[in-house]
Design an enzyme around this catalytic site. Structure first.
Site, PDB file in Angstrom:
ATOM      1  N   GLY A   9      37.452  77.365  75.490  1.00 25.11           N
ATOM      2  CA  GLY A   9      38.735  76.725  75.747  1.00 25.11           C
ATOM      3  C   GLY A   9      38.691  75.555  76.695  1.00 25.11           C
ATOM      4  CB  THR A  10      38.358  72.677  77.598  1.00 22.11           C
ATOM      5  OG1 THR A  10      38.597  71.766  78.655  1.00 22.11           O
ATOM      6  CG2 THR A  10      37.804  71.910  76.422  1.00 22.11           C
ATOM      7  CB  THR A  11      43.234  70.373  76.644  1.00 27.00           C
ATOM      8  OG1 THR A  11      43.670  71.626  76.118  1.00 27.00           O
ATOM      9  CG2 THR A  11      43.919  69.246  75.881  1.00 27.00           C
TER      10      THR A  11
END
Length: 200
Positions: A9-11
């Site tokens: 997960g990340t953005t």
């Protein structure tokens, strides 16, 4: 393999303007459902005119950033010329492609300014695409919708920063793996600026 990518997960987001590239990323590092770190730096300075955002496995991204830095130094020493952002993107893609049997689990954005702003998306198989704007990571489906609704190539840099931050914040609202503040890097001709936006 693809499932592992989706679980990481990340953005991160990137926008190319007429005179600048803007990169933004959240700070949360996760291991499954566990928040492993709250102050992770996901925008890595490669040179004084180029930076890379990272999503995927942290160790893989760190190794690739270091390899790329050294390859670019060697290029500059042997050719007496600064490598272009496109050359760096293709070099990075070649490194990733050469390891395709035991792949680096990453998706990277490489942005910078050589004779003009440039933004490249490099995936975990070494595919390179040049973009005007893009997003990576588990929060990217949310972030990209925000960017598409507000992006213009003639935006002023402060407008672009505001849009990039808004896109990452929108991902924070819906993606549990995105959070803990935002880092922004602005790159232009002779310009490399970093900004920090604390969590709300």
């Amino acid at each position: 393999m693809q499932r592992g990518l989706l679980e990481t997960g990340t953005t991160t987001v990137g926008l190319k303007l007429r005179e600048y590239v803007v990169l933004a990323a959240d700070r949360r590092a996760t291991a499954g459902y566990y928040i492993a770190h709250k102050k992770t730096r996901k925008i890595v300075k490669i040179t004084d005119y180029m930076a890379m955002t990272t999503s995927g496995l942290v160790a893989d991204a760190q190794v690739l950033a270091e390899i790329l830095r050294e390859e670019l130094r060697y290029y500059e020493l042997t050719t007496k010329r600064k490598p272009s952002v496109a050359a760096a993107a293709n070099m990075l893609a070649a490194i990733i492609f050469s390891a395709r049997m035991y792949p680096y689990i990453v998706q990277l954005l490489l942005g910078g300014y050589d004779t003009a702003p440039r933004l490249f998306n490099i995936d975990w198989l070494g595919t390179v695409t040049e973009e005007k704007y893009t997003a990576t990571g588990s929060g990217s489906p949310i972030a990209i919708g925000v960017i598409e609704s507000g992006y213009r190539e003639d935006m002023k840099v402060d407008e672009a920063v505001e849009l990039a931050v808004k896109a990452v914040r929108a991902a924070m609202e819906r993606d549990v793996a995105t959070g803990n503040g935002i880092d922004v890097v602005i790159i232009g001709k002779g310009t490399f600026i970093t900004r920090e936006y604390p969590p709300r």
